[in-house]
Design a protein around this motif. Structure first.
Motif, PDB file in Angstrom:
ATOM      1  N   TYR A 192     -10.441  -1.167  -1.607  1.00 12.50           N
ATOM      2  CA  TYR A 192     -10.366  -0.096  -2.579  1.00 12.50           C
ATOM      3  C   TYR A 192      -9.215  -0.119  -3.431  1.00 12.50           C
ATOM      4  O   TYR A 192      -8.143  -0.617  -3.054  1.00 12.50           O
ATOM      5  CB  TYR A 192     -10.465   1.286  -1.889  1.00 12.50           C
ATOM      6  CG  TYR A 192     -11.822   1.748  -1.541  1.00 12.50           C
ATOM      7  CD1 TYR A 192     -12.902   2.042  -2.565  1.00 12.50           C
ATOM      8  CD2 TYR A 192     -12.221   1.319  -0.237  1.00 12.50           C
ATOM      9  CE1 TYR A 192     -14.146   2.206  -1.857  1.00 12.50           C
ATOM     10  CE2 TYR A 192     -13.551   1.979   0.326  1.00 12.50           C
ATOM     11  CZ  TYR A 192     -14.627   2.330  -0.509  1.00 12.50           C
ATOM     12  OH  TYR A 192     -15.783   2.523  -0.127  1.00 12.50           O
ATOM     13  N   ASP A 193      -9.128   0.397  -4.505  1.00 11.10           N
ATOM     14  CA  ASP A 193      -7.973   0.842  -5.309  1.00 11.10           C
ATOM     15  C   ASP A 193      -7.254   2.048  -4.993  1.00 11.10           C
ATOM     16  O   ASP A 193      -5.764   1.967  -4.859  1.00 11.10           O
ATOM     17  CB  ASP A 193      -8.125   0.556  -6.491  1.00 11.10           C
ATOM     18  CG  ASP A 193      -8.696  -0.843  -7.459  1.00 11.10           C
ATOM     19  OD1 ASP A 193      -8.051  -1.679  -7.180  1.00 11.10           O
ATOM     20  OD2 ASP A 193      -9.641  -0.589  -8.101  1.00 11.10           O
ATOM     21  N   VAL A 224       0.858  -1.200   0.121  1.00 14.27           N
ATOM     22  CA  VAL A 224       0.179  -0.011   0.114  1.00 14.27           C
ATOM     23  C   VAL A 224       0.895   1.329  -0.049  1.00 14.27           C
ATOM     24  O   VAL A 224       1.683   1.293   0.840  1.00 14.27           O
ATOM     25  CB  VAL A 224      -0.979   0.130   1.321  1.00 14.27           C
ATOM     26  CG1 VAL A 224      -1.796   1.453   1.193  1.00 14.27           C
ATOM     27  CG2 VAL A 224      -1.951  -1.435   1.324  1.00 14.27           C
ATOM     28  N   SER A 238      -4.210   7.045  -0.142  1.00 20.19           N
ATOM     29  CA  SER A 238      -3.602   5.752  -0.344  1.00 20.19           C
ATOM     30  C   SER A 238      -4.071   4.966  -1.466  1.00 20.19           C
ATOM     31  O   SER A 238      -4.922   5.347  -2.102  1.00 20.19           O
ATOM     32  CB  SER A 238      -3.920   4.988   0.943  1.00 20.19           C
ATOM     33  OG  SER A 238      -5.676   4.622   0.993  1.00 20.19           O
ATOM     34  N   TYR A 239      -3.000   4.044  -1.971  1.00 23.30           N
ATOM     35  CA  TYR A 239      -3.311   3.471  -3.383  1.00 23.30           C
ATOM     36  C   TYR A 239      -2.818   2.079  -3.215  1.00 23.30           C
ATOM     37  O   TYR A 239      -1.702   1.651  -2.498  1.00 23.30           O
ATOM     38  CB  TYR A 239      -2.355   3.959  -4.382  1.00 23.30           C
ATOM     39  CG  TYR A 239      -2.473   5.533  -4.636  1.00 23.30           C
ATOM     40  CD1 TYR A 239      -2.981   6.051  -5.563  1.00 23.30           C
ATOM     41  CD2 TYR A 239      -1.402   6.249  -3.509  1.00 23.30           C
ATOM     42  CE1 TYR A 239      -3.068   7.454  -5.834  1.00 23.30           C
ATOM     43  CE2 TYR A 239      -1.602   7.876  -3.886  1.00 23.30           C
ATOM     44  CZ  TYR A 239      -2.392   8.370  -5.005  1.00 23.30           C
ATOM     45  OH  TYR A 239      -2.416   9.528  -4.940  1.00 23.30           O
ATOM     46  N   ARG A 240      -3.488   1.029  -3.897  1.00 26.09           N
ATOM     47  CA  ARG A 240      -2.858  -0.452  -4.059  1.00 26.09           C
ATOM     48  C   ARG A 240      -1.415  -0.266  -4.777  1.00 26.09           C
ATOM     49  O   ARG A 240      -1.674   0.798  -5.724  1.00 26.09           O
ATOM     50  CB  ARG A 240      -4.040  -0.932  -4.693  1.00 26.09           C
ATOM     51  CG  ARG A 240      -3.732  -2.485  -4.728  1.00 26.09           C
ATOM     52  CD  ARG A 240      -4.876  -3.380  -5.229  1.00 26.09           C
ATOM     53  NE  ARG A 240      -6.108  -3.109  -4.708  1.00 26.09           N
ATOM     54  CZ  ARG A 240      -6.343  -3.634  -3.436  1.00 26.09           C
ATOM     55  NH1 ARG A 240      -5.739  -4.395  -2.976  1.00 26.09           N
ATOM     56  NH2 ARG A 240      -7.662  -3.202  -2.792  1.00 26.09           N
ATOM     57  N   ILE A 242      -7.915  -0.131   2.002  1.00 29.84           N
ATOM     58  CA  ILE A 242      -7.243  -0.609   0.808  1.00 29.84           C
ATOM     59  C   ILE A 242      -7.126  -2.020   1.038  1.00 29.84           C
ATOM     60  O   ILE A 242      -7.752  -2.926   0.333  1.00 29.84           O
ATOM     61  CB  ILE A 242      -5.704  -0.114   0.418  1.00 29.84           C
ATOM     62  CG1 ILE A 242      -5.642   1.314   0.126  1.00 29.84           C
ATOM     63  CG2 ILE A 242      -5.267  -0.829  -0.681  1.00 29.84           C
ATOM     64  CD1 ILE A 242      -6.409   1.802  -1.067  1.00 29.84           C
TER      65      ILE A 242
END
Length: 313
Positions: A114-115, A87, A159-161, A109
């Motif tokens: 979530y992506d 993440v 936040s991101y994958r 995430i």
């Protein structure tokens, strides 16, 4: 590795020690494996020296120093390339973003699937006229154009994958439109989390009114490239054909009137020049579509930046 925290910065030497200690406390409390990547965007103060001290204290901290100032998008792009965590969390270095939001952003995430999760600074401490009002206008337009229901596209706390940041490319001032880029890359699960916005403790804001003008222009670019980047003829060819056909119909009408009326002056009519303009414009748009199909929209050195030094990478 659980989390990579990417922090772009420009002249933030006062805030970095306190911010670093705070991040480490949050990570240790939640038992996360982590790395923090500072991107020094050509700072002219003591930021890089402070980062070196932080690195000697915390080996999880890494850094990239640009030789000159390239902007936030360039910093994030380099950080995304270097990040190794499952993440990736981005935040600003001015301590207006709270590290206490990290566990919630991580959980959204990992557990909620979530992506991308974007922060929403529902209560803000910025100047209402110079920052809040233009921001509201930009966000309203961005929601309308992108169909992504976020309140704050420009929030630095996201936040991101990992797959998301490895699949998108940001440049110019595209950091404001990362959710849009992610959507066009095929990542549809985009969420939002209310986050704390803290009063500025150190330094001054590095952004002015021009960022909103750039934001609107970049939003138009992202939208166009997302829809027609791989098929420019679908846009230019369509409008070129419509203009040419309309001009051709008008010219046929004028020629027929000339044939059946000896008093009809063809070149003295406004319609003649309108038809001529439409046909020329139509041909130009059509040719632009062909050229767009033949050349790549990506410059080979668009995301090459002069990096003076790296730590831990």
């Amino acid at each position: 590795m659980d989390i990579s925290v990417i922090i772009p910065l420009f002249n933030e030497d006062e805030s970095l020690p306190e911010l670093s200690d705070w991040i480490v406390r949050v990570m240790q409390t939640n038992k996360y494996s982590f790395e923090v990547i500072f991107i020094d965007d050509g700072s002219t103060d003591e930021s890089w020296k402070v980062i070196q001290v932080i690195r000697s204290k915390y080996p999880e901290f890494k850094a990239i120093k640009f030789q000159r100032n390239y902007g936030k998008s360039a910093a994030l792009n380099e950080g995304f390339k270097a990040a190794q965590g499952d993440v990736i969390i981005t935040m600003d270095a001015d301590m207006q973003d709270s590290p206490d939001e990290i566990p919630g952003l991580y959980t959204d995430i990992v557990d909620k699937g979530y992506d991308l999760v974007s922060g929403w600074k529902k209560v803000r401490y910025d100047n209402k006229f110079t920052k809040n009002f233009p921001s509201k206008i930009f966000n309203a337009v961005a929601r309308k154009v992108s169909k992504i229901q976020l309140h704050d596209f420009n929030c630095g706390l996201k936040s991101y994958r990992k797959k998301v940041v490895k699949s998108i490319e940001i440049y110019g001032d595209m950091h404001r439109n990362i959710p849009v880029l992610a959507k066009w890359a095929g990542f549809k699960k985009i969420g939002e989390r209310v986050v704390e916005h803290r009063p500025r403790k150190f330094g001054v804001s590095k952004f002015g009114w021009d960022r909103f003008i750039h934001g609107f222009l970049d939003l138009a670019t992202v939208t166009f490239v997302g829809k027609f980047g791989k098929r420019p003829m679908h846009f230019f060819g369509l409008w070129g054909s419509l203009c040419f056909i309309l001009g051709f119909i008008i010219s046929i009408f004028l020629v027929l009137n000339k044939l059946f009326s000896s008093y009809f002056e063809l070149s003295n009519k406004p319609g003649f020049y309108i038809a001529l303009t439409l046909m020329i414009l139509g041909m130009q748009l059509f040719l632009a579509g062909f050229i767009g199909e033949l050349i790549s929209r990506n410059s080979v050195d668009r995301n090459n930046y002069l990096i003076e030094e790296k730590i831990g990478l």
